[in-house]
Design an enzyme around this catalytic site. Structure first.
Site, PDB file in Angstrom:
ATOM      1  NE  ARG A   8      61.143  11.681  75.107  1.00 10.86           N
ATOM      2  CZ  ARG A   8      62.174  12.291  74.647  1.00 10.86           C
ATOM      3  NH1 ARG A   8      62.499  13.762  74.792  1.00 10.86           N
ATOM      4  NH2 ARG A   8      63.180  11.541  74.387  1.00 10.86           N
ATOM      5  CD  GLN A  38      68.259  14.041  69.746  1.00 10.94           C
ATOM      6  OE1 GLN A  38      69.008  13.606  69.148  1.00 10.94           O
ATOM      7  NE2 GLN A  38      67.357  13.736  70.636  1.00 10.94           N
ATOM      8  CG  ASP A  72      68.325  12.400  79.499  1.00 13.99           C
ATOM      9  OD1 ASP A  72      67.615  13.228  79.034  1.00 13.99           O
ATOM     10  OD2 ASP A  72      69.307  11.991  78.980  1.00 13.99           O
ATOM     11  CG  ASN A 100      73.543  11.748  78.104  1.00 10.73           C
ATOM     12  OD1 ASN A 100      72.400  12.834  78.409  1.00 10.73           O
ATOM     13  ND2 ASN A 100      74.098  12.163  77.084  1.00 10.73           N
TER      14      ASN A 100
HETATM   15  O1  MRU Z   1      65.590  12.608  73.743  1.00 11.90           O
HETATM   16  P1  MRU Z   1      66.012  13.965  74.226  1.00 11.90           P
HETATM   17  O2  MRU Z   1      66.678  14.803  73.194  1.00 11.90           O
HETATM   18  O3  MRU Z   1      65.012  14.600  75.187  1.00 11.90           O
HETATM   19  O4  MRU Z   1      67.261  13.441  74.893  1.00 11.90           O
HETATM   20  C1  MRU Z   1      67.789  14.004  76.240  1.00 11.90           C
HETATM   21  C2  MRU Z   1      68.887  14.879  75.884  1.00 11.90           C
HETATM   22  O5  MRU Z   1      68.934  15.833  75.259  1.00 11.90           O
HETATM   23  C3  MRU Z   1      70.064  14.274  76.046  1.00 11.90           C
HETATM   24  O6  MRU Z   1      70.294  12.894  76.597  1.00 11.90           O
HETATM   25  C4  MRU Z   1      70.817  15.195  76.882  1.00 11.90           C
HETATM   26  O7  MRU Z   1      72.346  14.955  76.968  1.00 11.90           O
HETATM   27  C5  MRU Z   1      70.521  15.255  78.624  1.00 11.90           C
HETATM   28  S1  MRU Z   1      69.240  16.167  78.584  1.00 11.90           S
HETATM   29  C6  MRU Z   1      69.945  17.536  79.542  1.00 11.90           C
END
Ligand code: MRU
Length: 366
Positions: free
Chosen positions: A94, A207, A248, A258
């Protein structure tokens, strides 16, 4: 994380067999609480890529444990090459969260070059555990610093409920424990401050609906699920006192990537005078980047996540249905970047700072 009175982390070593890594299966939530065992590098690669686990901090810890699992499979005479290959495999899972590459690089630096295979594996195990413990501790500290902001609003509102809006899941499930955006919320709730969380559903993977609502519920924090598009309306009507999101990847001048949709919330917050905070551990900073919009790599995920939706049917089965015409194509960018000028402040394990290079550098000396 408190789950029905029992404390859990999101990732840990198997209690009887330390060659196995255990995780909470986030694909099964909110309907089933399930723990799955990961036994090798390929198991971990798939768990990260297919989002059995997710969230910046947890992805970092998982990559660290992935390197540990890789060390158990590596050959004595090709150890460095095997670990280099594992690092590439994990880094390719990722692209957006900085924590992943950060953790893999630390793991590489902590495994001694000259040692027996067993010593290298032991060093890898200890380094992965250290990264996981560090993530939990960073998040605990974010809670303590963020608590002061919530306390201030509660005081101003004469102890009326503080309404906090959050996007996606930046709670304990997104880290090893506590969370980033939700850590201050838990700290405030545990101190008896009245809080209520507006939970964005967070299409396309939901999520917010499946994870944030679930973990807030387990902790007993009052919350309401809202459609992704509702935040602006709530802000216009004085129903949001503050926004706290996770991140992120954050550049050295404070631009924050994010979950997709965060940027629109930041625009609405600015327009309505609502403070917009981004909570992150230092492992989420990318000091090599400045302009987040231009430089942060944005993950594009499969169109099926937009074209289909999964949930529980009235008779209790989990089912996936298509929500658009058969021939409709979809696009699925996973993240967006909120420029620093829309961010009131960053909440980190070292304290609160402006989303600006000078302020970030002062706190982290980078
Ligand atoms: O795709 P994901 O679920 O891994 O995305 C990351 C997140 O959960 C969010 O962007 C989050 O707000 C930041 S990670 C703590």
């Amino acid at each position: 994380m408190n789950i029905n009175g029992k404390h859990f982390r999101t990732i840990w070593l198997h209690e009887e067999d330390p060659k196995i890594v255990r995780i909470i299966n986030q694909q099964a939530l909110p309907f089933t609480f399930e723990i799955i065992d990961l036994k090798n590098l390929e198991d971990m690669r798939r768990a990260i890529k297919d989002m059995y686990l997710r969230g910046a901090g947890l992805i970092g810890a998982a990559a660290a444990y992935g390197m540990y699992l890789a060390s158990l499979e590596a050959e004595e005479n090709s150890f460095d090459d095997d670990m280099q290959k594992a690092a590439v495999i994990l880094k390719n899972t990722r692209p957006t969260a900085s924590n992943l590459a950060w953790a893999v690089d630390i793991m590489r630096s902590k495994i001694p070059g000259k040692a027996t295979l067993a010593q290298k594996q032991e060093a890898a195990k200890n380094a992965a555990m250290e990264i996981a413990d560090g993530d939990a501790e960073y998040c605990r500290m974010i809670g303590i610093h963020g608590l002061a902001l919530i306390e201030k609003i509660a005081k101003k509102k004469k102890n009326e409920t503080v309404n906090i809006l959050t996007h996606c899941n930046a709670g304990a499930l997104a880290f090893v424990d506590y969370g980033s955006a939700l850590s201050p919320v838990y700290a405030a709730f545990d101190r008896g401050i009245k809080v209520h969380v507006w939970v964005d559903e967070t299409r396309p993977r939901n999520q917010g609906a499946s994870l944030t609502a679930w973990e807030l519920g387990r902790h007993g924090v009052p919350h309401k699920l809202i459609p992704d598009n509702a935040g602006g309306h709530l802000m216009q009507h004085g129903m949001v006192d503050m926004v706290i999101t996770g991140a992120d990847r954050v550049t050295r001048r404070g631009d924050a990537a994010n979950k997709i949709g965060t940027y629109l919330k930041a625009l609405a917050a600015k327009e309505n005078g609502v403070p917009f905070y981004v909570a992150l551990p230092s492992s989420t900073f990318d000091f090599t980047m400045k302009d987040g919009v231009k430089e942060i790599p944005i993950e594009e995920r499969d169109a099926s996540e937009v074209r289909f939706i999964s949930g529980k049917t009235p008779d209790g089965y989990i089912s996936t249905v298509q929500i658009c015409p058969d021939e409709t194509e979809a696009a699925n960018w996973g993240f967006d970047v909120t420029p620093a000028r829309y961010i009131t402040a960053l909440i980190t394990e070292r304290g609160i700072c402006n989303a600006a290079e000078k302020s970030i550098t002062k706190l982290f000396g980078a």
